[in-house]
Write a protein that holds these residues in place. Sequence first.
Motif, PDB file in Angstrom:
ATOM      1  N   LEU A 105      -3.534-155.709  90.295  1.00  0.00           N
ATOM      2  CA  LEU A 105      -3.630-156.243  91.655  1.00  0.00           C
ATOM      3  C   LEU A 105      -2.570-157.302  91.937  1.00  0.00           C
ATOM      4  O   LEU A 105      -2.277-157.605  93.097  1.00  0.00           O
ATOM      5  N   SER A 106      -1.975-157.863  90.889  1.00  0.00           N
ATOM      6  CA  SER A 106      -0.951-158.890  91.095  1.00  0.00           C
ATOM      7  C   SER A 106       0.314-158.320  91.736  1.00  0.00           C
ATOM      8  O   SER A 106       1.160-159.067  92.238  1.00  0.00           O
ATOM      9  N   LEU A 107       0.439-156.992  91.748  1.00  0.00           N
ATOM     10  CA  LEU A 107       1.609-156.354  92.342  1.00  0.00           C
ATOM     11  C   LEU A 107       1.528-156.288  93.865  1.00  0.00           C
ATOM     12  O   LEU A 107       2.493-155.900  94.532  1.00  0.00           O
ATOM     13  N   TYR A 108       0.372-156.622  94.422  1.00  0.00           N
ATOM     14  CA  TYR A 108       0.147-156.457  95.864  1.00  0.00           C
ATOM     15  C   TYR A 108      -0.177-157.811  96.498  1.00  0.00           C
ATOM     16  O   TYR A 108      -0.959-158.597  95.953  1.00  0.00           O
ATOM     17  N   ASP A 109       0.376-158.052  97.673  1.00  0.00           N
ATOM     18  CA  ASP A 109       0.105-159.283  98.410  1.00  0.00           C
ATOM     19  C   ASP A 109      -1.160-159.107  99.239  1.00  0.00           C
ATOM     20  O   ASP A 109      -1.135-158.545 100.334  1.00  0.00           O
ATOM     21  N   LEU A 110      -2.267-159.569  98.696  1.00  0.00           N
ATOM     22  CA  LEU A 110      -3.554-159.452  99.379  1.00  0.00           C
ATOM     23  C   LEU A 110      -3.979-160.791  99.981  1.00  0.00           C
ATOM     24  O   LEU A 110      -5.162-161.038 100.212  1.00  0.00           O
ATOM     25  N   SER A 111      -2.998-161.649 100.268  1.00  0.00           N
ATOM     26  CA  SER A 111      -3.312-163.007 100.724  1.00  0.00           C
ATOM     27  C   SER A 111      -3.983-163.053 102.097  1.00  0.00           C
ATOM     28  O   SER A 111      -4.663-164.025 102.423  1.00  0.00           O
ATOM     29  N   ALA A 112      -3.811-162.001 102.912  1.00  0.00           N
ATOM     30  CA  ALA A 112      -4.459-161.988 104.227  1.00  0.00           C
ATOM     31  C   ALA A 112      -5.953-161.658 104.113  1.00  0.00           C
ATOM     32  O   ALA A 112      -6.739-161.974 105.003  1.00  0.00           O
ATOM     33  N   LEU A 113      -6.336-161.017 103.011  1.00  0.00           N
ATOM     34  CA  LEU A 113      -7.722-160.578 102.835  1.00  0.00           C
ATOM     35  C   LEU A 113      -8.618-161.784 102.592  1.00  0.00           C
ATOM     36  O   LEU A 113      -8.355-162.598 101.708  1.00  0.00           O
ATOM     37  N   ARG A 114      -9.679-161.911 103.398  1.00  0.00           N
ATOM     38  CA  ARG A 114     -10.542-163.081 103.250  1.00  0.00           C
ATOM     39  C   ARG A 114     -12.019-162.740 103.037  1.00  0.00           C
ATOM     40  O   ARG A 114     -12.799-163.613 102.650  1.00  0.00           O
ATOM     41  N   HIS A 115     -12.419-161.479 103.280  1.00  0.00           N
ATOM     42  CA  HIS A 115     -13.842-161.142 103.161  1.00  0.00           C
ATOM     43  C   HIS A 115     -13.999-159.674 102.794  1.00  0.00           C
ATOM     44  O   HIS A 115     -13.372-158.808 103.411  1.00  0.00           O
ATOM     45  N   CYS A 116     -14.849-159.386 101.800  1.00  0.00           N
ATOM     46  CA  CYS A 116     -15.034-158.015 101.310  1.00  0.00           C
ATOM     47  C   CYS A 116     -16.516-157.664 101.218  1.00  0.00           C
ATOM     48  O   CYS A 116     -17.333-158.498 100.801  1.00  0.00           O
ATOM     49  N   THR A 117     -16.844-156.445 101.578  1.00  0.00           N
ATOM     50  CA  THR A 117     -18.229-155.971 101.558  1.00  0.00           C
ATOM     51  C   THR A 117     -18.295-154.586 100.924  1.00  0.00           C
ATOM     52  O   THR A 117     -17.291-153.875 100.824  1.00  0.00           O
ATOM     53  N   THR A 118     -19.519-154.199 100.539  1.00  0.00           N
ATOM     54  CA  THR A 118     -19.713-152.872  99.959  1.00  0.00           C
ATOM     55  C   THR A 118     -21.120-152.375 100.235  1.00  0.00           C
ATOM     56  O   THR A 118     -22.055-153.166 100.408  1.00  0.00           O
ATOM     57  N   ALA A 119     -21.278-151.061 100.276  1.00  0.00           N
ATOM     58  CA  ALA A 119     -22.580-150.420 100.472  1.00  0.00           C
ATOM     59  C   ALA A 119     -22.467-148.974 100.032  1.00  0.00           C
ATOM     60  O   ALA A 119     -21.386-148.467  99.775  1.00  0.00           O
ATOM     61  N   GLY A 120     -23.592-148.289  99.978  1.00  0.00           N
ATOM     62  CA  GLY A 120     -23.602-146.860  99.657  1.00  0.00           C
ATOM     63  C   GLY A 120     -24.158-146.565  98.281  1.00  0.00           C
ATOM     64  O   GLY A 120     -24.889-145.608  98.089  1.00  0.00           O
ATOM     65  N   GLU A 121     -23.764-147.353  97.300  1.00  0.00           N
ATOM     66  CA  GLU A 121     -24.323-147.323  95.951  1.00  0.00           C
ATOM     67  C   GLU A 121     -24.392-148.774  95.515  1.00  0.00           C
ATOM     68  O   GLU A 121     -23.973-149.673  96.255  1.00  0.00           O
ATOM     69  N   LEU A 122     -24.877-149.035  94.308  1.00  0.00           N
ATOM     70  CA  LEU A 122     -24.946-150.417  93.850  1.00  0.00           C
ATOM     71  C   LEU A 122     -23.634-150.844  93.223  1.00  0.00           C
ATOM     72  O   LEU A 122     -22.962-150.061  92.561  1.00  0.00           O
ATOM     73  N   LEU A 123     -23.297-152.112  93.436  1.00  0.00           N
ATOM     74  CA  LEU A 123     -22.087-152.684  92.872  1.00  0.00           C
ATOM     75  C   LEU A 123     -22.363-153.172  91.450  1.00  0.00           C
ATOM     76  O   LEU A 123     -23.319-153.905  91.214  1.00  0.00           O
ATOM     77  N   ASN A 124     -21.505-152.773  90.539  1.00  0.00           N
ATOM     78  CA  ASN A 124     -21.660-153.195  89.152  1.00  0.00           C
ATOM     79  C   ASN A 124     -21.114-154.600  88.957  1.00  0.00           C
ATOM     80  O   ASN A 124     -20.069-154.949  89.497  1.00  0.00           O
ATOM     81  N   THR A 125     -21.820-155.397  88.166  1.00  0.00           N
ATOM     82  CA  THR A 125     -21.439-156.794  87.946  1.00  0.00           C
ATOM     83  C   THR A 125     -20.017-156.906  87.428  1.00  0.00           C
ATOM     84  O   THR A 125     -19.256-157.794  87.835  1.00  0.00           O
ATOM     85  N   SER A 126     -19.625-156.013  86.516  1.00  0.00           N
ATOM     86  CA  SER A 126     -18.282-156.082  85.946  1.00  0.00           C
ATOM     87  C   SER A 126     -17.208-155.906  87.013  1.00  0.00           C
ATOM     88  O   SER A 126     -16.152-156.553  86.967  1.00  0.00           O
ATOM     89  N   VAL A 127     -17.471-155.042  87.994  1.00  0.00           N
ATOM     90  CA  VAL A 127     -16.499-154.824  89.070  1.00  0.00           C
ATOM     91  C   VAL A 127     -16.433-156.064  89.963  1.00  0.00           C
ATOM     92  O   VAL A 127     -15.347-156.519  90.360  1.00  0.00           O
ATOM     93  N   PHE A 128     -17.597-156.609  90.290  1.00  0.00           N
ATOM     94  CA  PHE A 128     -17.667-157.841  91.093  1.00  0.00           C
ATOM     95  C   PHE A 128     -16.820-158.933  90.444  1.00  0.00           C
ATOM     96  O   PHE A 128     -16.006-159.597  91.101  1.00  0.00           O
ATOM     97  N   GLU A 129     -17.009-159.124  89.160  1.00  0.00           N
ATOM     98  CA  GLU A 129     -16.319-160.206  88.444  1.00  0.00           C
ATOM     99  C   GLU A 129     -14.818-159.944  88.341  1.00  0.00           C
ATOM    100  O   GLU A 129     -14.005-160.862  88.501  1.00  0.00           O
ATOM    101  N   SER A 130     -14.436-158.688  88.096  1.00  0.00           N
ATOM    102  CA  SER A 130     -13.010-158.359  88.003  1.00  0.00           C
ATOM    103  C   SER A 130     -12.306-158.576  89.337  1.00  0.00           C
ATOM    104  O   SER A 130     -11.187-159.103  89.387  1.00  0.00           O
ATOM    105  N   TRP A 131     -12.955-158.152  90.428  1.00  0.00           N
ATOM    106  CA  TRP A 131     -12.375-158.315  91.762  1.00  0.00           C
ATOM    107  C   TRP A 131     -12.220-159.802  92.101  1.00  0.00           C
ATOM    108  O   TRP A 131     -11.184-160.232  92.601  1.00  0.00           O
TER     109      TRP A 131
END
Length: 553
Positions: free
Chosen positions: A307-333
């Motif tokens: 993810l360091s290759l991409y400028d995601l500085s404009a991104l300020r809020h993220c959401t998810t639905a449809g299935e459950l979010l895994n803790t490991s993914v939450f922490e990595s993101w």
Amino acid sequence: MHSTGKLTADSYEEFLERFSVEVPENFNFAYDFLDAEAATDPTRPAMVHVDDDGNRRDLDLAFFSSESSRMAQGLAKRGIGPGDRVLVMLYRRVEWWITVLALHKLGAVAAPGPHLLTTKDIEFRVDYAGIKAIVCEDGLAEKVDAARANCPSLTLLVGAGEGALPEGWTRFDDIIADGEENYIHTGPDGRRPGGADPLYIFFTSGTTGMPKMVTHPHTYPLGHLTTGMYWHDLKPGDLHLTLSDTGWAKSVWGKFYGQWLSGACIFTWDFRGKFTPDSLLGILAEHRITTFCAPPTVYRFLVREDLSLYDLSALRHCTTAGELLNTSVFESWKQSTGLNIYEGYGQTETCLQTATFPFMEPKPGSIGKPCPGWDLVLLDESGNPCPTGVEGEICIRLSEGRNLGLFTGYLDEPEKTATVMYDGYYHTGDKAWADEDGYFWFMGRNDDLIKSSGYRIGPFEVETALVSHPAVVEAAVTAVPDPVRGQAVKATLVLAQGYEPSDELTREIQDHVKKVTAPYKYPRVIDYVDELPKTISGKIKRAEIREKDESGN
């Protein structure tokens, strides 16, 4: 009706206490919001559209207001009117929004369908729902035309795009050309469509059996104020991307009503085929997306990129639905972006029912707390409320003036509706438990729960443990018969690149699950596959895995 001012709250309790939605009489989103807002602020950004070749269009509210009016009148001239049901099978192209808004203005009923429907699927939907017209991609015309002979209710077929169309079809642009930008449709009594009139027919994903046909009225868009303004945390100037196909209800959760009502602009990426993580990250960076919503599977692929290759500085809020979010993914993101991922839960039959809002502390894997206007109760099999920590069925107490966004019923099936709406509740068929802080923890559909040696095991908690292992990209957990335990836990896994199935890997994964969650939940059977069976909306078909196991194939 103009865009609604945003309520600020410091806590969940304050939010519940202060939140309210005014429902105008005979409300019609296309007239009362879109046309009204376009009249006062015509150049307000409405959509940034990027096609599969990377071409960008910036469109304002005035564009959608005038084009939908032209489309509405063009359709009216061809016999489409209030109550008529129209199947819409378009990609994420601008014409999808124009068509749906035009149907709102006419009082016709939009029935979105994914482009992956087969001819047999189309025949089933058209005949059961009495569909009168189809608006689809020109590339789907041949498939739709093959269904035509077995669909006597069809009177109008419309193709969008530049490709050739079969005989008897009408071009989308020709319909637009037949209309005027200020067209307003009224009935013989002078009344515009709106209010309790039917607005949508949504087809459920059909993870078990044929899809149900869910109906919503014209007040439904107002139910998504909570979705856009508060769960997505949108405000004027935001550019929001929800990664969803227009064939499903989720697209109107994140690509339509709540976003415009919040003053935000919708970002539409009209990619064809499967997304690739690097392409999506490039889109987020290049177009300075500020808020983003995608299913957990997408985040799982994104965190495996650099993810360091991409400028995601404009991104300020993220959401998810449809299935459950895994803790490991939450922490990595969060480690890579500094951002939490806020979960939500709802159904095709509802709007957002529970969510973790920005003023709440996220608990990874929890679907949050009940949304304002939704009186949720967890009931046991005897219909009694469940105490803290005890699983029950998610039920919605039915009360007058509440449940803005709850469906009116299953299309032309009062008996089926009565199986889920009774004793003063809508019974979702989904299981969850609540912790001491009031957060809900989703366990799965009633028929997905595994009963092993007296324990009741939800598939999601085991799947969460499984995908936290670096070798596992996707997991589906089901039950298999066991002579001693009654049922045993089985995991069907898709492995990451660089990993191969082996007895040693199986033992390693089993040991990992025992450490991450309660040891009795570990999968005693592991099956490795190239891909999991999924619905065309991307949900795992656990029932298909169970059926395959039962048949021995």
